[in-house]
Scaffold this motif. Structure first.
Motif, PDB file in Angstrom:
ATOM      1  N   ASP A 116      -6.675  -1.025  -4.285  1.00  0.00           N
ATOM      2  CA  ASP A 116      -7.365  -0.751  -3.438  1.00  0.00           C
ATOM      3  C   ASP A 116      -5.981  -0.814  -2.207  1.00  0.00           C
ATOM      4  OD1 ASP A 116      -7.218  -3.065  -3.633  1.00  0.00           O
ATOM      5  OD2 ASP A 116      -7.993  -3.690  -2.032  1.00  0.00           O
ATOM      6  N   LEU A 148      -3.012   0.407  -3.334  1.00  0.00           N
ATOM      7  CA  LEU A 148      -2.021   1.472  -4.329  1.00  0.00           C
ATOM      8  C   LEU A 148      -1.334   0.643  -5.229  1.00  0.00           C
ATOM      9  CD1 LEU A 148      -1.692   4.639  -1.776  1.00  0.00           C
ATOM     10  CD2 LEU A 148      -3.031   4.289  -4.451  1.00  0.00           C
ATOM     11  N   ALA A 150       0.080  -1.867  -4.473  1.00  0.00           N
ATOM     12  CA  ALA A 150       1.710  -2.316  -3.283  1.00  0.00           C
ATOM     13  C   ALA A 150       2.493  -3.653  -3.625  1.00  0.00           C
ATOM     14  CB  ALA A 150       1.258  -2.443  -1.972  1.00  0.00           C
ATOM     15  N   ALA A 169       3.097   1.869  -4.071  1.00  0.00           N
ATOM     16  CA  ALA A 169       3.224   1.610  -2.776  1.00  0.00           C
ATOM     17  C   ALA A 169       4.248   0.768  -2.353  1.00  0.00           C
ATOM     18  CB  ALA A 169       2.325   2.043  -1.798  1.00  0.00           C
ATOM     19  N   GLY A 170       5.338   0.273  -3.444  1.00  0.00           N
ATOM     20  CA  GLY A 170       6.343  -0.363  -2.521  1.00  0.00           C
ATOM     21  C   GLY A 170       6.012  -1.569  -2.255  1.00  0.00           C
ATOM     22  N   ASP A 228       4.163  -4.158  -0.193  1.00  0.00           N
ATOM     23  CA  ASP A 228       2.804  -4.419   0.985  1.00  0.00           C
ATOM     24  C   ASP A 228       3.280  -4.519   2.208  1.00  0.00           C
ATOM     25  OD1 ASP A 228       0.660  -5.267   2.116  1.00  0.00           O
ATOM     26  OD2 ASP A 228      -0.591  -5.263   0.841  1.00  0.00           O
ATOM     27  N   ARG A 241       4.884  -9.031   4.699  1.00  0.00           N
ATOM     28  CA  ARG A 241       6.189  -9.845   5.024  1.00  0.00           C
ATOM     29  C   ARG A 241       6.090 -11.532   5.206  1.00  0.00           C
ATOM     30  NH1 ARG A 241       8.148  -4.651   8.207  1.00  0.00           N
ATOM     31  NH2 ARG A 241       9.561  -4.125   6.599  1.00  0.00           N
ATOM     32  N   LEU A 270      14.805  -9.414  -0.158  1.00  0.00           N
ATOM     33  CA  LEU A 270      15.257  -8.577  -1.547  1.00  0.00           C
ATOM     34  C   LEU A 270      16.222  -9.493  -2.815  1.00  0.00           C
ATOM     35  CD1 LEU A 270      16.830  -5.175   0.010  1.00  0.00           C
ATOM     36  CD2 LEU A 270      14.515  -5.438  -0.606  1.00  0.00           C
ATOM     37  N   ILE A 302       1.300   8.247  -7.502  1.00  0.00           N
ATOM     38  CA  ILE A 302       2.228   8.082  -6.616  1.00  0.00           C
ATOM     39  C   ILE A 302       3.030   6.384  -6.742  1.00  0.00           C
ATOM     40  CG2 ILE A 302       0.969   6.936  -4.316  1.00  0.00           C
ATOM     41  CD1 ILE A 302       3.595   9.186  -4.101  1.00  0.00           C
ATOM     42  N   ALA A 325       6.093   4.446  -4.611  1.00  0.00           N
ATOM     43  CA  ALA A 325       6.314   4.771  -3.176  1.00  0.00           C
ATOM     44  C   ALA A 325       7.503   3.723  -3.144  1.00  0.00           C
ATOM     45  CB  ALA A 325       6.020   5.329  -1.907  1.00  0.00           C
ATOM     46  N   GLY A 326       8.623   3.788  -2.225  1.00  0.00           N
ATOM     47  CA  GLY A 326       9.425   2.871  -1.320  1.00  0.00           C
ATOM     48  C   GLY A 326      10.216   2.460  -2.946  1.00  0.00           C
ATOM     49  N   ALA A 327       9.609   1.230  -2.904  1.00  0.00           N
ATOM     50  CA  ALA A 327      10.180   0.023  -3.888  1.00  0.00           C
ATOM     51  C   ALA A 327       9.995   0.783  -5.090  1.00  0.00           C
ATOM     52  CB  ALA A 327       9.937  -1.044  -3.557  1.00  0.00           C
ATOM     53  N   LEU A 378       8.728   8.963  -3.979  1.00  0.00           N
ATOM     54  CA  LEU A 378       8.856   9.140  -2.540  1.00  0.00           C
ATOM     55  C   LEU A 378       9.147   8.170  -2.339  1.00  0.00           C
ATOM     56  CD1 LEU A 378       8.222   9.644   0.481  1.00  0.00           C
ATOM     57  CD2 LEU A 378       6.214   8.601   0.060  1.00  0.00           C
ATOM     58  N   PHE A 410      11.258   4.424   2.491  1.00  0.00           N
ATOM     59  CA  PHE A 410      12.187   3.981   3.356  1.00  0.00           C
ATOM     60  C   PHE A 410      12.764   4.231   4.711  1.00  0.00           C
ATOM     61  CE2 PHE A 410      12.682   2.612  -1.133  1.00  0.00           C
ATOM     62  CZ  PHE A 410      12.638   1.520  -1.005  1.00  0.00           C
ATOM     63  N   ILE A 470       9.944   4.484   8.021  1.00  0.00           N
ATOM     64  CA  ILE A 470       9.611   2.959   8.343  1.00  0.00           C
ATOM     65  C   ILE A 470      11.155   2.714   9.006  1.00  0.00           C
ATOM     66  CG2 ILE A 470       7.046   2.953   7.404  1.00  0.00           C
ATOM     67  CD1 ILE A 470       8.968   0.807   5.931  1.00  0.00           C
ATOM     68  N   ASP A 524      16.069   0.678  -1.089  1.00  0.00           N
ATOM     69  CA  ASP A 524      16.445  -0.362  -1.919  1.00  0.00           C
ATOM     70  C   ASP A 524      15.861  -0.852  -2.926  1.00  0.00           C
ATOM     71  OD1 ASP A 524      13.705  -1.523  -1.535  1.00  0.00           O
ATOM     72  OD2 ASP A 524      13.745  -2.741  -0.080  1.00  0.00           O
TER      73      ASP A 524
HETATM   74  O1  T3D Z   1       9.508  -6.300   3.171  1.00  0.00           O
HETATM   75  C1  T3D Z   1      10.450  -5.217   3.277  1.00  0.00           C
HETATM   76  O2  T3D Z   1       9.750  -4.802   3.858  1.00  0.00           O
HETATM   77  C2  T3D Z   1      11.645  -5.071   2.267  1.00  0.00           C
HETATM   78  C3  T3D Z   1      11.138  -4.467   1.158  1.00  0.00           C
HETATM   79  C4  T3D Z   1      11.292  -2.936   0.936  1.00  0.00           C
HETATM   80  C5  T3D Z   1      10.547  -2.315  -0.172  1.00  0.00           C
HETATM   81  C6  T3D Z   1       9.719  -1.447   0.212  1.00  0.00           C
HETATM   82  O3  T3D Z   1       8.833  -0.947  -0.873  1.00  0.00           O
HETATM   83  S1  T3D Z   1       9.329  -0.701   2.053  1.00  0.00           S
HETATM   84  C7  T3D Z   1       8.480   1.136   1.672  1.00  0.00           C
HETATM   85  C8  T3D Z   1       7.658   0.351   1.510  1.00  0.00           C
HETATM   86  N1  T3D Z   1       6.542   1.527   1.165  1.00  0.00           N
HETATM   87  C9  T3D Z   1       5.965   2.651   1.877  1.00  0.00           C
HETATM   88  O4  T3D Z   1       6.540   2.922   3.334  1.00  0.00           O
HETATM   89  C10 T3D Z   1       5.040   3.627   1.344  1.00  0.00           C
HETATM   90  C11 T3D Z   1       3.470   3.346   2.318  1.00  0.00           C
HETATM   91  N2  T3D Z   1       2.386   4.336   1.750  1.00  0.00           N
HETATM   92  C12 T3D Z   1       2.526   5.654   2.079  1.00  0.00           C
HETATM   93  O5  T3D Z   1       3.434   6.123   2.844  1.00  0.00           O
HETATM   94  C13 T3D Z   1       1.259   6.057   1.633  1.00  0.00           C
HETATM   95  O6  T3D Z   1       0.275   5.536   1.557  1.00  0.00           O
HETATM   96  C14 T3D Z   1       1.265   7.029   0.024  1.00  0.00           C
HETATM   97  C15 T3D Z   1       2.194   7.719   0.522  1.00  0.00           C
HETATM   98  C16 T3D Z   1       2.137   6.223  -1.083  1.00  0.00           C
HETATM   99  C17 T3D Z   1       0.184   6.977  -0.910  1.00  0.00           C
HETATM  100  O7  T3D Z   1      -0.974   8.169   0.957  1.00  0.00           O
HETATM  101  P1  T3D Z   1      -2.346   8.685   0.364  1.00  0.00           P
HETATM  102  O8  T3D Z   1      -2.854   9.172   1.906  1.00  0.00           O
HETATM  103  O9  T3D Z   1      -2.361   8.799  -1.063  1.00  0.00           O
HETATM  104  O10 T3D Z   1      -2.454   6.862   0.568  1.00  0.00           O
HETATM  105  P2  T3D Z   1      -3.148   6.418   2.026  1.00  0.00           P
HETATM  106  O11 T3D Z   1      -4.281   6.175   2.257  1.00  0.00           O
HETATM  107  O12 T3D Z   1      -1.648   6.186   2.908  1.00  0.00           O
HETATM  108  O13 T3D Z   1      -2.999   4.489   0.860  1.00  0.00           O
HETATM  109  C18 T3D Z   1      -4.778   3.642   0.196  1.00  0.00           C
HETATM  110  C19 T3D Z   1      -4.988   2.728   1.095  1.00  0.00           C
HETATM  111  O14 T3D Z   1      -3.665   1.818   0.787  1.00  0.00           O
HETATM  112  C20 T3D Z   1      -4.606   2.117   2.543  1.00  0.00           C
HETATM  113  O15 T3D Z   1      -5.253   1.716   3.427  1.00  0.00           O
HETATM  114  P3  T3D Z   1      -6.855   1.668   3.471  1.00  0.00           P
HETATM  115  O16 T3D Z   1      -6.421   2.836   4.526  1.00  0.00           O
HETATM  116  O17 T3D Z   1      -7.627   1.910   2.075  1.00  0.00           O
HETATM  117  O18 T3D Z   1      -7.169   0.646   3.897  1.00  0.00           O
HETATM  118  C21 T3D Z   1      -3.264   2.264   3.001  1.00  0.00           C
HETATM  119  O19 T3D Z   1      -3.280   1.177   4.217  1.00  0.00           O
HETATM  120  C22 T3D Z   1      -2.942   1.499   2.214  1.00  0.00           C
HETATM  121  N3  T3D Z   1      -1.457   1.038   1.057  1.00  0.00           N
HETATM  122  C23 T3D Z   1      -0.431   2.270   0.739  1.00  0.00           C
HETATM  123  N4  T3D Z   1       0.882   1.648   1.146  1.00  0.00           N
HETATM  124  C24 T3D Z   1       0.855   0.682   1.518  1.00  0.00           C
HETATM  125  C25 T3D Z   1      -0.802   0.094   1.684  1.00  0.00           C
HETATM  126  N5  T3D Z   1      -0.813  -1.157   1.919  1.00  0.00           N
HETATM  127  C26 T3D Z   1       0.515  -1.326   2.631  1.00  0.00           C
HETATM  128  N6  T3D Z   1       1.178  -1.487   1.873  1.00  0.00           N
HETATM  129  C27 T3D Z   1       1.628  -0.522   1.472  1.00  0.00           C
HETATM  130  N7  T3D Z   1       2.915  -0.021   1.118  1.00  0.00           N
END
Ligand code: T3D
Length: 270
Positions: free
Chosen positions: A26, A28, A30, A66-67, A69, A73, A88, A113, A115-117, A137, A140, A143, A148
């Motif tokens: 639910d 993705l 993360a 999705a990297g 959550d 944090r 990290l 997908i 994404a991110g990490a 994707l 990073f 946001i 990383d």
């Molecule tokens: O602590 C630190 O930050 C340091 C470490 C960093 C490492 C990293 O990975 S930073 C990068 C973090 N990830 C992102 O920024 C990606 C965020 N997600 C997205 O951009 C999109 O979800 C996707 C492009 C991956 C997918 O889009 P889509 O339209 O297919 O799905 P969605 O509707 O956005 O996501 C489905 C659900 O998953 C949704 O929840 P909901 O609305 O159904 O309740 C969404 O909020 C949730 N979700 C997706 N990615 C994350 C997440 N929840 C928390 N964290 C996420 N990263």
């Protein structure tokens, strides 16, 4: 054959290999702190099992990972912002190092997908397969962060500087097929064939000379840093070890006897 494990990471034990499934569909899949712990533990358990000679990492549901959550944090000492250096150093870097140093091949079966990490954890695996509907994707910059989990090291090496810069700065997804055509991953396959293909590959790798495969990992990693001269010396060192393995003796004997080799994967004790 049963599925077990912490609910955020499922482990399925197959003949010769294991499938680890990130399991927060639910979100993705993360990463939470809990999922990091479960994944590292599941990888360590695979490492400790001598019968396990290949690993598959995949995701449950429509995403791979999705990297981070973003709702889970840790908050830093001053109470205002998350301490990302600490995140990290305590979570992502140890995970990446663990995957890269693992004594067996790791296959990422990217089912959606990444994404991110999540993208970079996949790219740290030895062989990356992706379903055609999957995407990669570098989220990073969207946001205000820097790629990383080794992304800034891997991407220029995998796809070249021009593409790496655009991927990181534009933070636009690319399809599995583009990733394949750029040499970022091994292969894009039909979605419904992905897990079967990963399992066939893992089952094959589990019959191969696992110790030599672990030395190949070491050689290719070192090649990213070494000059030719240093790499020639390293190859001689690694070949000396491989040459003392039972699997090398078996491989040569099987060739000369015109039969299929039976490799045990047994390491050479230094
Ligand atoms: O602590 C630190 O930050 C340091 C470490 C960093 C490492 C990293 O990975 S930073 C990068 C973090 N990830 C992102 O920024 C990606 C965020 N997600 C997205 O951009 C999109 O979800 C996707 C492009 C991956 C997918 O889009 P889509 O339209 O297919 O799905 P969605 O509707 O956005 O996501 C489905 C659900 O998953 C949704 O929840 P909901 O609305 O159904 O309740 C969404 O909020 C949730 N979700 C997706 N990615 C994350 C997440 N929840 C928390 N964290 C996420 N990263």
């Amino acid at each position: 054959m049963g599925i077990s494990g912490d609910e955020t990471v499922l482990t399925e034990i197959r003949n010769g290999y294991r499938i680890l499934t990130l399991h927060r569909p639910d979100r993705l899949n993360a990463f939470t702190t809990e999922m990091h712990g479960a994944l590292r533990q599941a990888i360590a358990a695979a490492d400790a099992d001598v019968s396990c000679r290949a690993l598959i990492l995949t995701g449950a549901g429509r995403g791979f990972c999705a990297g981070q959550d973003l709702s889970d944090r840790a908050v830093s000492d001053n109470g205002s912002r998350a301490d990302l250096k600490s995140t990290l150093e305590t979570l992502y870097n140890p995970l990446v190092r663990q995957i890269r140093a693992l004594r067996m091949p790791v296959i990422a079966a990217v089912n959606g997908i990444a994404a991110g990490a999540g993208a970079n954890v996949a790219l740290n695996c030895d062989i990356v397969l992706a379903g055609r509907s999957a995407g990669f994707l570098q989220a990073f910059a969207k946001i205000g962060l820097v790629p990383d989990s080794g992304g800034t090291w891997l991407l220029p090496r995998l796809v070249g500087s021009a593409r790496a810069r655009a991927l990181c700065m534009l933070a636009e997804p690319i399809s599995a097929e583009t990733a394949e055509s750029w040499g970022m991953i091994w292969k894009a396959v039909d979605d419904d064939a992905l897990l079967n293909e990963a399992c066939t590959m893992a089952a094959h790798l589990a019959t191969q000379p696992t110790y030599a495969l672990s030395l190949i990992k070491q050689a290719l990693d070192a090649a990213e840093i070494n000059d030719m001269d240093a790499q020639l010396s390293l190859e001689a060192e690694l070949q000396s070890r491989a040459g003392r393995s039972d699997d090398n003796a078996e491989g040569v004997a099987a060739f000369l006897e015109k039969r299929k080799p039976v490799f045990t994967g047994k390491p050479v004790q230094d």
